[in-house]
Write a protein that holds these residues in place. Structure first.
Motif, PDB file in Angstrom:
ATOM      1  N   ARG A   1      -3.388  -1.135  12.300  1.00 17.74           N
ATOM      2  CA  ARG A   1      -4.370  -1.610  13.280  1.00 17.74           C
ATOM      3  C   ARG A   1      -5.759  -1.059  13.001  1.00 17.74           C
ATOM      4  O   ARG A   1      -6.759  -1.687  13.340  1.00 17.74           O
ATOM      5  N   ASP A   2      -5.850   0.129  12.388  1.00 15.82           N
ATOM      6  CA  ASP A   2      -7.157   0.716  12.077  1.00 15.82           C
ATOM      7  C   ASP A   2      -7.875  -0.031  10.958  1.00 15.82           C
ATOM      8  O   ASP A   2      -9.087   0.131  10.783  1.00 15.82           O
ATOM      9  N   ARG A   3      -7.113  -0.856  10.195  1.00 18.16           N
ATOM     10  CA  ARG A   3      -7.692  -1.671   9.121  1.00 18.16           C
ATOM     11  C   ARG A   3      -8.484  -0.821   8.129  1.00 18.16           C
ATOM     12  O   ARG A   3      -9.621  -1.115   7.769  1.00 18.16           O
ATOM     13  N   GLN A   4      -7.872   0.261   7.681  1.00 20.47           N
ATOM     14  CA  GLN A   4      -8.520   1.122   6.710  1.00 20.47           C
ATOM     15  C   GLN A   4      -8.662   0.404   5.374  1.00 20.47           C
ATOM     16  O   GLN A   4      -7.962  -0.555   5.089  1.00 20.47           O
ATOM     17  N   GLN A   5      -9.558   0.927   4.543  1.00 20.07           N
ATOM     18  CA  GLN A   5      -9.891   0.249   3.304  1.00 20.07           C
ATOM     19  C   GLN A   5      -8.676   0.108   2.396  1.00 20.07           C
ATOM     20  O   GLN A   5      -8.507  -0.897   1.703  1.00 20.07           O
ATOM     21  N   VAL A   6      -7.802   1.110   2.388  1.00 18.42           N
ATOM     22  CA  VAL A   6      -6.633   1.047   1.518  1.00 18.42           C
ATOM     23  C   VAL A   6      -5.719  -0.117   1.901  1.00 18.42           C
ATOM     24  O   VAL A   6      -5.104  -0.756   1.045  1.00 18.42           O
ATOM     25  N   ILE A   7      -5.674  -0.439   3.193  1.00 19.12           N
ATOM     26  CA  ILE A   7      -4.869  -1.574   3.644  1.00 19.12           C
ATOM     27  C   ILE A   7      -5.534  -2.886   3.255  1.00 19.12           C
ATOM     28  O   ILE A   7      -4.871  -3.836   2.823  1.00 19.12           O
ATOM     29  N   LEU A   8      -6.833  -2.957   3.376  1.00 20.00           N
ATOM     30  CA  LEU A   8      -7.559  -4.157   2.968  1.00 20.00           C
ATOM     31  C   LEU A   8      -7.401  -4.399   1.468  1.00 20.00           C
ATOM     32  O   LEU A   8      -7.265  -5.545   1.026  1.00 20.00           O
ATOM     33  N   ASP A   9      -7.397  -3.311   0.691  1.00 19.31           N
ATOM     34  CA  ASP A   9      -7.198  -3.442  -0.750  1.00 19.31           C
ATOM     35  C   ASP A   9      -5.807  -3.993  -1.055  1.00 19.31           C
ATOM     36  O   ASP A   9      -5.637  -4.840  -1.954  1.00 19.31           O
ATOM     37  N   ALA A  10      -4.810  -3.516  -0.319  1.00 21.85           N
ATOM     38  CA  ALA A  10      -3.442  -3.998  -0.538  1.00 21.85           C
ATOM     39  C   ALA A  10      -3.326  -5.478  -0.214  1.00 21.85           C
ATOM     40  O   ALA A  10      -2.666  -6.245  -0.921  1.00 21.85           O
ATOM     41  N   GLU A  11      -3.969  -5.901   0.872  1.00 21.47           N
ATOM     42  CA  GLU A  11      -3.951  -7.321   1.238  1.00 21.47           C
ATOM     43  C   GLU A  11      -4.654  -8.157   0.181  1.00 21.47           C
ATOM     44  O   GLU A  11      -4.211  -9.260  -0.163  1.00 21.47           O
ATOM     45  N   ALA A  12      -5.777  -7.647  -0.330  1.00 17.62           N
ATOM     46  CA  ALA A  12      -6.521  -8.386  -1.348  1.00 17.62           C
ATOM     47  C   ALA A  12      -5.693  -8.562  -2.619  1.00 17.62           C
ATOM     48  O   ALA A  12      -5.818  -9.566  -3.321  1.00 17.62           O
ATOM     49  N   ARG A  13      -4.842  -7.594  -2.904  1.00 20.00           N
ATOM     50  CA  ARG A  13      -3.988  -7.672  -4.089  1.00 20.00           C
ATOM     51  C   ARG A  13      -2.700  -8.451  -3.818  1.00 20.00           C
ATOM     52  O   ARG A  13      -1.861  -8.596  -4.696  1.00 20.00           O
TER      53      ARG A  13
END
Length: 564
Positions: free
Chosen positions: A454-466
C-alpha cells in the motif's frame, strides 16, 4: 439479437464524410458489419480496423487538408475532443498538436444492437442499480443504450449523455434509446452537476450514465442511489479487482480501509488485528464484467463480493454465456483475487481459488499458469552462482529439495518486508526449492506484505514495471508463506499433521531453536486437538510457553521464549 434497421445507412453516412480516395477502398472492402473504426493521422497511411483485422486503405499518407475536410463535415468538437454526427451514434475523436490544431482523427462506428440486454435483463428489471465494466470497445455503451430503451417502456428514464455516445449527436436523440429522455453535458467536468440536476428537476425512476471516471461523479452517483433512483452506469475499469484498488472510484462498490480489531474479534476470526474491511455500503448493488461480447461475469451482491475479497473468503460469481442459438448458459465462475494488472479472473484456474481461500493475493505479474515453467521447464530460468552444499540449506539461502526423486530447479524470490528465516522454514516444511536473492534483477517472484504494498515504495513499482509476479501476504507468518509457495509450485499443503514421529521431530526442533535464541517464537504445523495437547506438554517440560491459535483445521500452536 438484431441490429437497428438503419445501422447500414448510418455507416454509409460516416463513410460519406471522408475524402473520396479514403471512402472508395472502404466501399470496396465492404464487410460493414465488422467495421470498428477508421484511424487517420497526418503523415501516416490511413487504416480501417475491423473486428478481426486492421487494413491499410492506401499507401499514400494522410494530408492535413484531408483532416480539415472531415472536420468541416462533422459537428463541433467539445472540450473532450469528441464530435458526432446528428442522429447517428458515431463518435469522431480528435488528436491535436501543441498549438491546438487537429492532426489526427479516430472515427468510431456506433451501432444500435437490440438483444444485448437479454443476458442481464433479469437484473435490469429488478430495480437494482447496476455497474458495467469491460475493456474499451467491448460493448458497454451498447448494453447501456439497450437498457435505457427497454426500461423506458415502463419507467421514467433519463440519460446523462456526456459525450453524446448513448443518444447520438444533435438535439434529437437516436431512435435506439426509445422513449428515454436525454440530458446533454456542456463540459465533461460538469457531468456530476447534470447527474444531480436530472434527479432534482426531472423526477426520474432510472438514470443511465456512461463513463463514471471522476471522484465527483462517484459522489453524485451515491447521492442519486440514496434517493431511491435506480442507477445503470459504466465506469473506467475492467474487473471488480482493479476497481476496488482505484482510490477514485472504489467508493462505487463500497471502498476498502484498514481497521484495527479488538483482541477478542481478532481471535475469533483467527487473523491479525489490522485487517482490510469494506468502508461503506456500495453505490451499486450488482456488478457486471463484460469478458467477451456474449460472455459476462455477474456479482449479484456487490457488498458480499467485496467483503469476501478482503477477508479471504471464497465467493464464486456467476458466469453467463449467450450461445449462437440465443440460449443463456449460467455456471459458477472461479473466485476473483486482487490483481492490479486487470487479470483478476482466470477460467478453470483452480489455483486462483486456493490463493483466495488462504488470503494470499497476487497483485501483478504473470499468472500461475505462466509460472508452470518453474516445474516443467526449469531450463527456461537462468541460474547464476548457485553453489549447492551437501545439506538441504546452503549458505546463500538456497533450498535444494528433490521431492519424489526428481531434481527441481529453485525459484528465486526477492522478499520485501517478509521474514527471510520464516520463508526458508516454510519452503523447508512443504519441501519446495527456493533461493532468496537480494535484487529484483535476479528475482522470479517478488513477495511482500500488504502494508508495504500500500505504501507503493519504489522497489514495488520497479517490480511491477518488470512484470514480476508480486505475491502480497496478509501477515508475516509461516502459514501464509506456506500457501503462497504452494501456489507457486502447485503443490498441496498438508492441513494437519497426523504422523506423531514427524510431529515430535518438528516440535523438538522448534523447542531447540527457541531455547538457543535462534528465534523468539516459532509456529508449528496445524494439528488436531490430541496432538496439540502433547505438543503443549513437550513445550512445558522444556520450560517454554506455548499457545494455540487459529481455526480448525488450521489451528496450531506457537512456541515462545519464557520471559522468566
Amino acid at each position: 439479437m438484431k441490429n437497428y434497421d438503419n445501422n447500414l445507412d448510418d455507416i454509409y453516412a460516416l463513410v460519406a464524410i471522408l475524402p473520396e480516395r479514403l471512402s472508395f477502398p472502404i466501399h470496396t472492402i465492404g464487410n460493414f458489419d465488422e467495421l470498428v473504426e477508421i484511424v487517420l493521422d497526418v503523415g501516416r497511411p490511413p487504416t480501417a480496423r475491423y473486428v478481426k483485422e486492421e487494413i491499410q486503405l492506401s499507401e499514400q499518407e494522410v494530408l492535413a487538408e484531408e483532416i480539415e475536410y472531415i472536420v468541416k463535415n462533422v459537428g463541433d468538437f467539445d472540450l473532450d475532443n469528441r464530435a458526432g454526427m446528428e442522429r447517428t451514434l458515431h463518435r469522431i475523436s480528435a488528436i491535436r498538436n501543441r498549438k491546438g490544431k487537429i492532426i489526427g482523427l479516430t472515427c468510431r462506428v456506433g451501432r444500435a444492437i437490440f438483444g444485448t440486454l437479454e443476458i442481464i435483463q433479469d437484473f435490469v428489471e429488478s430495480g437494482r442499480s447496476i455497474l458495467i465494466l469491460g475493456k474499451p470497445g467491448i460493448g458497454k455503451t451498447t448494453m447501456l443504450r439497450e437498457a435505457a430503451r427497454v426500461l423506458a417502456e415502463n419507467h421514467r428514464v433519463v440519460i446523462v449523455d456526456t459525450s453524446n455516445e448513448i443518444g447520438g449527436d444533435g438535439d434529437v436523440p437516436h431512435p435506439a434509446v426509445g422513449k428515454a429522455r436525454r440530458m446533454q453535458v456542456a463540459k465533461p467536468a460538469l457531468q456530476h452537476e447534470v447527474m444531480i440536476e436530472a434527479v432534482e428537476n426531472h423526477n426520474p425512476e432510472v438514470i443511465v450514465i456512461d463513463e463514471i471516471g471522476r471522484e465527483l461523479e462517484a459522489t453524485a452517483a451515491r447521492t442519486i442511489a440514496e434517493r431511491g433512483v435506480q442507477l445503470i452506469g459504466t465506469a473506467h475499469g475492467r474487473t471488480l479487482n482493479n476497481l476496488l484498488m482505484n482510490p477514485t472510484l472504489s467508493d462505487l462498490i463500497g471502498g476498502i480501509e484498514s481497521v484495527t480489531l479488538s483482541d477478542e474479534e481478532a481471535k475469533r476470526r483467527g487473523t491479525q488485528k489490522t485487517v482490510l474491511e469494506r468502508r461503506s455500503p456500495p453505490t451499486f448493488d450488482v456488478l457486471v464484467e463484460i469478458k467477451e461480447r456474449n460472455c459476462i461475469i455477474v456479482y449479484p451482491d456487490v457488498a458480499a463480493a467485496v467483503d469476501a475479497l478482503v477477508r479471504g473468503i471464497e465467493l464464486n460469481p456467476e458466469l453467463r454465456r449467450k450461445t449462437d442459438k440465443g440460449d443463456i448458459v449460467r455456471e459458477k465462475a472461479p473466485a476473483p483475487v486482487l490483481e492490479g494488472n486487470g487479470n483478476g479472473f482466470s477460467v478453470n484456474d483452480t489455483t486462483e481459488k486456493s490463493r483466495q481461500k488462504y488470503n494470499i493475493i497476487q497483485i501483478s505479474g504473470k499468472s500461475r499458469k505462466q509460472l508452470d515453467s518453474f516445474k516443467t521447464n526449469p531450463e527456461n530460468l537462468t541460474r547464476t552462482n548457485s553453489k549447492k552444499t551437501d545439506s538441504n540449506i546452503s549458505m546463500d539461502g538456497f533450498l535444494d529439495y528433490k521431492p519424489g526423486g526428481m531434481v527441481s530447479e529453485p525459484v528465486k524470490i526477492f522478499p520485501h518486508g517478509v521474514a527471510r528465516n520464516r520463508l526458508m522454514e516454510a519452503a523447508e516444511r512443504i519441501q519446495v526449492p527456493i533461493r532468496i536473492v537480494n535484487s529484483i534483477e535476479e528475482a522470479d517472484i517478488f513477495m511482500t506484505l500488504k502494508p508495504y504494498y500500500r505504501d507503493r515504495q519504489q522497489v514495488i513499482l520497479d517490480a511491477e514495471a518488470r512484470n514480476i509476479p508480486i505475491y502480497v501476504l496478509r501477515s508475516n507468518t509461516i502459514n501464509q508463506m506456506e500457501y503462497s509457495l504452494a501456489n507457486v509450485f502447485d503443490v498441496k499443503v498438508n492441513i494437519q499433521a497426523t504422523d506423531w514421529n514427524t510431529v515430535e521431530k518438528e516440535t523438538l526442533s522448534a523447542i531447540q531453536k527457541v531455547l538457543s535464541g535462534q528465534a523468539s517464537w516459532i509456529d508449528l504445523s496445524p494439528a488436531d486437538h490430541s496432538i496439540r495437547h502433547m505438543q503443549h506438554e513437550m513445550v512445558q517440560q522444556a520450560g517454554l510457553i506455548s499457545q494455540s491459535y487459529g481455526k480448525e483445521p488450521m489451528r496450531r500452536i506457537r512456541i515462545y521464549q519464557n520471559p522468566e
